[in-house]
Design a protein around this motif. Structure first.
Motif, mmCIF file in Angstrom:
data_model
loop_
_atom_site.group_PDB
_atom_site.id
_atom_site.type_symbol
_atom_site.label_atom_id
_atom_site.label_comp_id
_atom_site.label_asym_id
_atom_site.label_seq_id
_atom_site.Cartn_x
_atom_site.Cartn_y
_atom_site.Cartn_z
ATOM 1 N N ASP A 149 0.851 -1.184 0.000
ATOM 2 C CA ASP A 149 0.000 0.000 0.000
ATOM 3 C C ASP A 149 0.889 1.238 0.000
ATOM 4 O OD1 ASP A 149 -2.227 1.626 0.147
ATOM 5 O OD2 ASP A 149 -2.424 1.416 2.326
ATOM 6 N N PRO A 150 1.217 1.777 -1.198
ATOM 7 C CA PRO A 150 2.134 2.908 -1.244
ATOM 8 C C PRO A 150 1.556 4.136 -0.547
ATOM 9 C CG PRO A 150 1.112 2.595 -3.383
ATOM 10 C CD PRO A 150 0.700 1.439 -2.520
ATOM 11 N N GLN A 151 2.390 4.850 0.152
ATOM 12 C CA GLN A 151 1.987 6.069 0.848
ATOM 13 C C GLN A 151 2.435 7.271 0.024
ATOM 14 O OE1 GLN A 151 0.109 5.808 3.738
ATOM 15 N NE2 GLN A 151 0.154 3.667 3.144
ATOM 16 N N LEU A 152 1.814 7.443 -1.117
ATOM 17 C CA LEU A 152 2.154 8.537 -2.020
ATOM 18 C C LEU A 152 1.024 9.558 -2.029
ATOM 19 C CD1 LEU A 152 3.532 6.328 -4.906
ATOM 20 C CD2 LEU A 152 4.846 7.552 -3.190
ATOM 21 N N ILE A 153 1.340 10.785 -2.362
ATOM 22 C CA ILE A 153 0.362 11.860 -2.290
ATOM 23 C C ILE A 153 -0.374 12.074 -3.607
ATOM 24 C CG2 ILE A 153 0.085 14.342 -1.873
ATOM 25 C CD1 ILE A 153 2.531 14.113 -0.007
ATOM 26 N N VAL A 154 0.340 12.029 -4.725
ATOM 27 C CA VAL A 154 -0.247 12.400 -6.012
ATOM 28 C C VAL A 154 -0.759 11.208 -6.806
ATOM 29 C CG1 VAL A 154 0.225 13.584 -8.199
ATOM 30 C CG2 VAL A 154 1.190 14.461 -6.087
ATOM 31 N N VAL A 155 -0.117 10.045 -6.665
ATOM 32 C CA VAL A 155 -0.568 8.833 -7.346
ATOM 33 C C VAL A 155 -0.674 7.704 -6.328
ATOM 34 C CG1 VAL A 155 0.385 9.479 -9.585
ATOM 35 C CG2 VAL A 155 1.765 8.120 -8.027
ATOM 36 N N GLY A 156 -1.420 6.671 -6.699
ATOM 37 C CA GLY A 156 -1.537 5.488 -5.856
ATOM 38 C C GLY A 156 -0.674 4.380 -6.431
ATOM 39 N N GLN A 157 -1.267 3.202 -6.597
ATOM 40 C CA GLN A 157 -0.556 2.084 -7.213
ATOM 41 C C GLN A 157 -0.130 2.488 -8.620
ATOM 42 O OE1 GLN A 157 0.158 -0.951 -5.975
ATOM 43 N NE2 GLN A 157 -1.088 -0.991 -4.129
ATOM 44 N N TYR A 158 1.051 2.042 -9.035
ATOM 45 C CA TYR A 158 1.480 2.318 -10.402
ATOM 46 C C TYR A 158 2.358 1.201 -10.924
ATOM 47 C CZ TYR A 158 5.982 3.871 -8.516
ATOM 48 O OH TYR A 158 7.186 3.928 -7.873
ATOM 49 N N SER A 159 2.470 1.156 -12.236
ATOM 50 C CA SER A 159 3.435 0.292 -12.903
ATOM 51 C C SER A 159 4.158 1.144 -13.932
ATOM 52 C CB SER A 159 2.746 -0.906 -13.569
ATOM 53 O OG SER A 159 1.833 -0.488 -14.550
ATOM 54 N N MET A 160 5.432 0.857 -14.105
ATOM 55 C CA MET A 160 6.269 1.588 -15.060
ATOM 56 C C MET A 160 7.117 0.588 -15.811
ATOM 57 S SD MET A 160 7.737 4.861 -12.920
ATOM 58 C CE MET A 160 8.354 5.687 -14.384
ATOM 59 N N GLY A 161 7.640 1.023 -16.928
ATOM 60 C CA GLY A 161 8.524 0.141 -17.652
ATOM 61 C C GLY A 161 9.190 0.789 -18.836
ATOM 62 N N ILE A 162 10.165 0.076 -19.353
ATOM 63 C CA ILE A 162 10.853 0.466 -20.574
ATOM 64 C C ILE A 162 10.934 -0.746 -21.486
ATOM 65 C CG2 ILE A 162 12.223 2.300 -19.499
ATOM 66 C CD1 ILE A 162 14.593 0.322 -19.533
ATOM 67 N N ASN A 163 10.841 -0.485 -22.771
ATOM 68 C CA ASN A 163 10.992 -1.520 -23.784
ATOM 69 C C ASN A 163 11.838 -0.961 -24.907
ATOM 70 O OD1 ASN A 163 9.238 -3.799 -22.895
ATOM 71 N ND2 ASN A 163 7.701 -2.178 -22.920
ATOM 72 N N ILE A 164 12.764 -1.752 -25.403
ATOM 73 C CA ILE A 164 13.589 -1.379 -26.540
ATOM 74 C C ILE A 164 13.356 -2.428 -27.619
ATOM 75 C CG2 ILE A 164 15.921 -0.958 -27.395
ATOM 76 C CD1 ILE A 164 16.701 -0.372 -24.448
ATOM 77 N N SER A 165 12.990 -1.954 -28.795
ATOM 78 C CA SER A 165 12.749 -2.874 -29.904
ATOM 79 C C SER A 165 13.518 -2.422 -31.136
ATOM 80 C CB SER A 165 11.252 -2.970 -30.214
ATOM 81 O OG SER A 165 10.730 -1.693 -30.528
ATOM 82 N N ALA A 166 13.831 -3.381 -31.990
ATOM 83 C CA ALA A 166 14.569 -3.087 -33.213
ATOM 84 C C ALA A 166 13.658 -2.389 -34.219
ATOM 85 C CB ALA A 166 15.113 -4.373 -33.815
#
Length: 86
Positions: free
Chosen positions: A22-39
């Motif tokens: 349970d993240p204790q963040l002010i501006v956003v709640g649960q999140y997912s992030m990522g990076i992908n590199i493709s040819a």
């Protein structure tokens, strides 16, 4: 306070992570992030993403500032990208 958990890791092509608990963040709640590199035909394509929920408390603040914060997060990740030409 927050915990992050790596959910996908395929060096050097992809990495994804999300909040745990349970993240204790002010501006956003649960999140997912990522990076992908493709040819691509003439090089590579870098994709950086974030998906987020509004915080449980202060939903109004998430609606007001969530998009700005998400863009800032993605921008910070893009600043860390090293581009090399071979």
């Amino acid at each position: 306070f927050l915990d992050e958990v790596v959910t996908k890791r395929k060096p050097p092509y992809a990495k994804e992570w999300q909040t745990g608990g349970d993240p204790q963040l002010i501006v956003v709640g649960q999140y997912s992030m990522g990076i992908n590199i493709s040819a691509e035909a003439n090089g590579s394509k870098l994709t950086v993403f974030i998906n987020y929920d509004y915080p449980k408390n202060n939903v109004w603040l998430g609606k007001l500032l969530g998009k700005i914060y998400a863009k800032w997060c993605v921008g910070q990740m893009m600043k860390g990208v090293k581009i090399s030409e071979t």
